[in-house]
Scaffold this motif. Sequence first.
Motif: not given
Length: 158
Positions: A134-136, A141-142
């Motif tokens: 989820e972090d990746k 996305e950022g």
Amino acid sequence: MAIEIAFYYRNLALGHGVIPKVFTLVNGEGDQYLFFIDDLRMEPEEESQFLAFIVQQHEAVCYAQGTLVILDASQQLIEFAVIDHDDQEAIVCSAELMRDVDERPIGLTEFEKTLAPKKTIFFGGLFDLLDLSEDKQEEFEGLWAEMKPKILHRMMDL
């Protein structure tokens, strides 16, 4: 798409004297996104993950990647491959770049097109499902949001 990218590279090389590493995709609605891969400044493995993430997030039906290939001091090629989701073969295109004594691009042969198995293309597996944390995913996305001003986005007639 292959004809469009060949025209794009011809314009960039002969009109502007630059040969960037580019990536483009088209989705089922006809949205096309094109950007310079060099702007990512990532290690190859992470770059590949990011490109696969973008391909999958935008539900691409095809994508292409191109770059300058230096065989030796006197022989340079612009090469790209177009990968279609539903085809087992990729369209691989290559043209020889000629430079003047000041190393400026002055000529480009016609792009020769051949077919090659998709699995033999270095970046041919971007449709393969990713298993990202989820972090990746949030990081990618950022990054995509940050890149928006540099991305050529247009609607293609399908």
